[in-house]
Design a protein around this motif. Structure first.
Motif, mmCIF file in Angstrom:
data_model
loop_
_atom_site.group_PDB
_atom_site.id
_atom_site.type_symbol
_atom_site.label_atom_id
_atom_site.label_comp_id
_atom_site.label_asym_id
_atom_site.label_seq_id
_atom_site.Cartn_x
_atom_site.Cartn_y
_atom_site.Cartn_z
ATOM 1 N N LYS A 1 0.815 -1.218 0.000
ATOM 2 C CA LYS A 1 0.000 0.000 0.000
ATOM 3 C C LYS A 1 0.847 1.266 0.000
ATOM 4 O O LYS A 1 0.517 2.216 -0.721
ATOM 5 N N PRO A 2 1.944 1.357 0.790
ATOM 6 C CA PRO A 2 2.774 2.569 0.699
ATOM 7 C C PRO A 2 3.352 2.797 -0.696
ATOM 8 O O PRO A 2 3.402 3.930 -1.175
ATOM 9 N N ARG A 3 3.790 1.730 -1.354
ATOM 10 C CA ARG A 3 4.322 1.889 -2.714
ATOM 11 C C ARG A 3 3.224 2.307 -3.672
ATOM 12 O O ARG A 3 3.437 3.152 -4.553
ATOM 13 N N ALA B 1 3.004 5.724 -5.936
ATOM 14 C CA ALA B 1 2.791 5.672 -7.380
ATOM 15 C C ALA B 1 1.580 6.484 -7.795
ATOM 16 O O ALA B 1 1.576 7.131 -8.847
ATOM 17 N N LEU B 2 0.541 6.472 -6.981
ATOM 18 C CA LEU B 2 -0.716 7.143 -7.321
ATOM 19 C C LEU B 2 -0.750 8.590 -6.869
ATOM 20 O O LEU B 2 -1.699 9.311 -7.192
ATOM 21 N N GLY B 3 0.232 9.016 -6.085
ATOM 22 C CA GLY B 3 0.223 10.374 -5.581
ATOM 23 C C GLY B 3 -0.794 10.588 -4.474
ATOM 24 O O GLY B 3 -1.314 11.702 -4.305
ATOM 25 N N LEU B 4 -1.093 9.532 -3.716
ATOM 26 C CA LEU B 4 -2.049 9.608 -2.614
ATOM 27 C C LEU B 4 -1.319 9.313 -1.308
ATOM 28 O O LEU B 4 -0.178 8.862 -1.301
ATOM 29 N N SER B 5 -2.004 9.555 -0.203
ATOM 30 C CA SER B 5 -1.430 9.192 1.087
ATOM 31 C C SER B 5 -1.669 7.717 1.354
ATOM 32 O O SER B 5 -2.661 7.144 0.871
ATOM 33 N N PRO B 6 -0.781 7.050 2.110
ATOM 34 C CA PRO B 6 -1.004 5.639 2.438
ATOM 35 C C PRO B 6 -2.346 5.402 3.130
ATOM 36 O O PRO B 6 -3.005 4.390 2.889
ATOM 37 N N GLY B 7 -2.757 6.342 3.979
ATOM 38 C CA GLY B 7 -4.044 6.184 4.646
ATOM 39 C C GLY B 7 -5.202 6.180 3.680
ATOM 40 O O GLY B 7 -6.169 5.415 3.836
ATOM 41 N N THR B 8 -5.124 7.027 2.646
ATOM 42 C CA THR B 8 -6.188 7.068 1.639
ATOM 43 C C THR B 8 -6.248 5.757 0.864
ATOM 44 O O THR B 8 -7.331 5.220 0.607
ATOM 45 N N VAL B 9 -5.089 5.230 0.506
ATOM 46 C CA VAL B 9 -5.067 3.959 -0.231
ATOM 47 C C VAL B 9 -5.621 2.836 0.635
ATOM 48 O O VAL B 9 -6.413 2.004 0.166
ATOM 49 N N ARG B 10 -5.257 2.802 1.909
ATOM 50 C CA ARG B 10 -5.779 1.758 2.801
ATOM 51 C C ARG B 10 -7.305 1.855 2.912
ATOM 52 O O ARG B 10 -8.012 0.830 2.870
ATOM 53 N N ALA B 11 -7.809 3.083 3.053
ATOM 54 C CA ALA B 11 -9.260 3.262 3.186
ATOM 55 C C ALA B 11 -9.982 2.822 1.910
ATOM 56 O O ALA B 11 -11.044 2.174 1.973
ATOM 57 N N ARG B 12 -9.428 3.155 0.758
ATOM 58 C CA ARG B 12 -10.084 2.781 -0.499
ATOM 59 C C ARG B 12 -10.038 1.277 -0.714
ATOM 60 O O ARG B 12 -10.993 0.685 -1.226
#
Length: 501
Positions: free
Chosen positions: A313-315, A319-330
């Motif tokens: 998720k951090p990687r 790559a997506l230009g988002l925060s790790p927290g946002t990626v985890r939530a999505r």
């Protein structure tokens, strides 16, 4: 730098001091126009040829153009070209080859003056370079934010329609940035057929080549040379329509995570290229993928694809230009939409297989849809015939892997692994390539497990650092399993050792 084939007498040429001043004046007037005019004037004054050779870019300027290869070779091997006069100039090498009738002192004077003027031009360019670099970084950020029209108007209207993106990481990126800038000589002049933007947003080097749908490979060659020389890892994506710059940007980062010292630049369309997918029966494969992915939008599918390709998720966030927290939530929300545990290794492998499926059409076949997500959302064309029940990620349809081609693929990939290697590899994959928890479950030392994984990689001839490779190996292990690959069944012979069977 050597200066072969010259001597110190007669530096001002046959006409004395006046002739020397005239020569300097001609070179100065040419330098006020451009570097190319300066090199052309130097070649005219020595009645031969002149080349400014860069170790990365090759021939920067050459008069005549046919002399470019000779100039680069002379700069690399000066002892093999004793008739040439060479001078260091602005980070490159000036090579001047006078006609046989031109006095050596005159050729030396022309070369020395030209090199000094090139240094002055280089210093002036360096003073402006900081502003230009900041402008390039701003234009890249605007493209990523979707302001395509504003950027194209700055760069010359609608002539630039596509983009190819490179994302590079490694040590000493500022120095690499300078070298690449000098080699590319980027320009944002309006009405150009191509434009290269080079910037360092967020601490990495990004190269965006804007063009009309295709490029000549020059930027790719430069990035490849720089990657080898400076030990960088790079990902490449495109060409894609300019409006899809964010997609190309994230795909390039996902590709970079598959780069290795043996293959330092990886195209995005080579990441996740499945050796299994082409072997599966097209119609049931496409129907299952379409059913599984029906709740997802194309944006959802792209996020999942980047996450599965990068392996964390951090990687994926980087790559997506988002925060790790946002990626985890999505991803938690997508897990709910798919009604599946996306932390399960088998579910992830099945999901990646679904995302790489051919797009279904009326005949039950279609083209590969890596960028848009395999199953599609049913927005174009007639929807495929629905399967008997809703598709599930926990298991594949019975007729999907139960083919001779799929079985042969699985056996060819993981067949021949010794029992302890197979059990260790399966356990490591279930723990998403985390060595410490896998070693704890296997009751072996982390160093022991690392050694076994190295043996597995050698046997499989695959890069196990690649998340997409790990997904297919996981599927191959499941397809060839005769019994449970249980850590408790690890062959042992006292303590934490094992015995070979």
């Amino acid at each position: 730098m050597s200066s072969t084939g010259t001597n110190d007498h007669g530096a001002t040429g046959p006409g004395g001091a006046r002739h020397g001043r005239e020569t300097a004046d001609r070179l100065l007037r040419a330098a006020t126009r451009s570097g190319a005019h300066l090199i052309a004037e130097a070649a005219s004054l020595v009645q031969g040829w002149a080349v400014l050779a860069d170790p990365i870019a090759g021939a920067v300027y050459s008069t005549p153009a046919a002399a470019a290869a000779d100039g680069v070779h002379a700069a690399a091997a000066p002892l093999e070209h004793p008739h040439c006069t060479q001078r260091p100039a602005a980070g490159a090498v000036l090579v001047v080859a006078p006609a046989p009738t031109v006095p050596a002192g005159h050729a030396c004077h022309v070369a020395t003056t030209t090199a000094a003027l090139l240094e002055v031009r280089g210093q002036r360019a360096a003073e402006l370079r900081g502003e230009q670099m900041r402008l390039h970084t701003t234009l890249i950020r605007l493209l990523l934010a979707g302001h395509t029209d504003a950027v194209t108007e700055t760069l010359g209207g609608d002539r630039l329609t596509h983009v190819t993106v490179y994302r590079l990481s490694g040590a000493d990126l500022p120095a690499v940035h300078e070298v690449l800038w000098r080699a590319v000589r980027p320009s944002i002049a309006p009405h150009a057929d191509a434009c290269t933007l080079i910037g360092r947003p967020d601490g990495e080097l990004v190269v965006a080549e804007l063009h009309q749908g295709g490029d000549d490979g020059r930027i790719l060659r430069l990035v490849s040379r720089l990657s080898e020389r400076h030990h960088l890892l790079a990902g490449m994506a495109g060409p894609l329509p300019l409006a899809e710059m964010p997609t190309a940007h994230s795909d390039a980062a996902a590709a970079r995570h598959s780069a290795t010292p043996d293959c330092r630049i990886v195209p995005a369309d080579a990441v996740g290229t499945s050796r299994l997918a082409p072997l599966l029966p097209t119609a049931p494969y496409a129907r299952w993928a379409g059913s599984v992915l029906r709740p997802l939008s194309p944006a959802h599918q792209h996020l999942l694809l980047v996450w599965l390709r990068t392996g964390s998720k951090p990687r994926a966030a980087a790559a997506l230009g988002l925060s790790p927290g946002t990626v985890r939530a999505r991803i938690r929300e997508l897990s709910r939409l798919l009604d599946a545990d996306l932390e399960d290794a088998t579910v992830r492998a099945h999901l990646l297989l679904a995302l790489r499926a051919p797009a279904p059409d009326a005949e039950g076949a279609g083209a590969d849809s890596v960028h848009s997500g395999g199953g599609g959302s049913g927005d174009s064309g007639d929807p495929p015939a629905a399967p008997a029940g809703p598709g599930r990620l926990e298991s594949l349809p019975d007729d999907l892997l139960d083919t001779e081609a799929a079985r042969n693929w699985a056996v060819g990939l993981v067949g021949g692994l010794e029992p302890h290697l197979r059990i260790a590899l399966a356990c490591w994959l279930r723990h998403h390539a985390r060595t410490a928890p896998a070693a704890a479950e296997l009751h072996v030392h982390r160093t022991t497990l690392a050694g076994w994984l190295t043996q597995c990689a050698d046997h499989l001839a695959r890069n196990l650092a690649d998340a997409t490779v790990r997904a297919e190996v996981h599927l191959a292990l499941k397809a060839t399993r005769n019994g449970p690959d249980d850590p408790t069944a690890l062959p042992r012979r006292g303590g934490r050792t094992y015995r070979r069977l």
